[in-house]
Write an enzyme that holds these catalytic residues in place. Structure first.
Site, short mmCIF file in Angstrom:
data_model
loop_
_atom_site.label_atom_id
_atom_site.label_comp_id
_atom_site.label_asym_id
_atom_site.label_seq_id
_atom_site.Cartn_x
_atom_site.Cartn_y
_atom_site.Cartn_z
N HIS A 1 4.62 -4.37 0.00
CA HIS A 1 3.63 -3.48 -0.57
C HIS A 1 3.72 -2.13 0.12
CE1 HIS A 1 1.70 -5.65 2.75
NE2 HIS A 1 0.91 -4.61 2.91
N ARG B 1 -7.51 -0.54 -4.08
CA ARG B 1 -8.00 0.03 -2.82
C ARG B 1 -7.99 -1.03 -1.73
NH1 ARG B 1 -9.69 4.84 -4.56
NH2 ARG B 1 -10.66 4.95 -6.62
N ASP B 2 -7.56 -0.62 -0.55
CA ASP B 2 -7.53 -1.52 0.61
C ASP B 2 -8.96 -1.85 1.04
OD1 ASP B 2 -7.29 -2.40 3.49
OD2 ASP B 2 -5.19 -1.95 3.11
N ASN C 1 5.31 -1.75 5.82
CA ASN C 1 5.48 -2.49 7.06
C ASN C 1 6.40 -3.69 6.82
OD1 ASN C 1 3.52 -0.78 8.22
ND2 ASN C 1 1.89 -2.10 7.47
N HIS D 1 1.59 1.25 1.26
CA HIS D 1 0.28 1.84 1.55
C HIS D 1 0.34 3.32 1.22
CE1 HIS D 1 -1.24 -1.46 4.26
NE2 HIS D 1 0.06 -1.69 4.30
#
Length: 116
Positions: free
Chosen positions: A100, A29-30, A87, A102
């Site tokens: 990565h 989890r961010d 990104n 998201h």
């Protein structure tokens, strides 16, 4: 490539809320979520940006996408919908230089970049 916060999470040097892991990737989890569900899928192979991805590493991105889709199905929000984002470099919003993916979900996300 420099040692990133993701490397430290993979090595368990710093804590993270890990929701999935296999021999190729880790997902957690961010810490600054942009949606009710915000999970990062990170390969264990160091690749700084998408620009650095070699042809023989293309399957790495597929593994990230597949793991995110599986997670969405397992957590029960695949049918409602979710967003996946990668990104690349500073102007693309990349802040950690390890590729990565998201996964964002849990609420209507509206048009890209604007919550509904």
């Amino acid at each position: 490539m420099t040692d990133t916060i993701f490397d430290k999470i993979i090595r368990r040097e710093i804590p993270a809320d890990i929701v999935y892991e296999d021999e190729h990737l880790i997902a957690f989890r961010d810490i600054a979520p942009q949606a009710p569900v915000h999970v990062l899928f990170v390969p264990k192979t160091p690749i700084a940006t998408l620009n650095d991805l070699a042809p023989e590493q293309a399957a790495t991105v597929g593994r990230l996408a597949y793991a995110a889709a599986q997670y969405a199905r397992n957590e029960g929000f695949a049918e409602d919908g979710y967003r996946v984002v990668m990104n690349c470099n500073e102007h693309g919003g990349q802040t950690v230089f390890q590729i990565h993916l998201h996964l964002l979900a849990g609420a209507p996300l509206g048009r890209f970049g604007t919550p509904k």
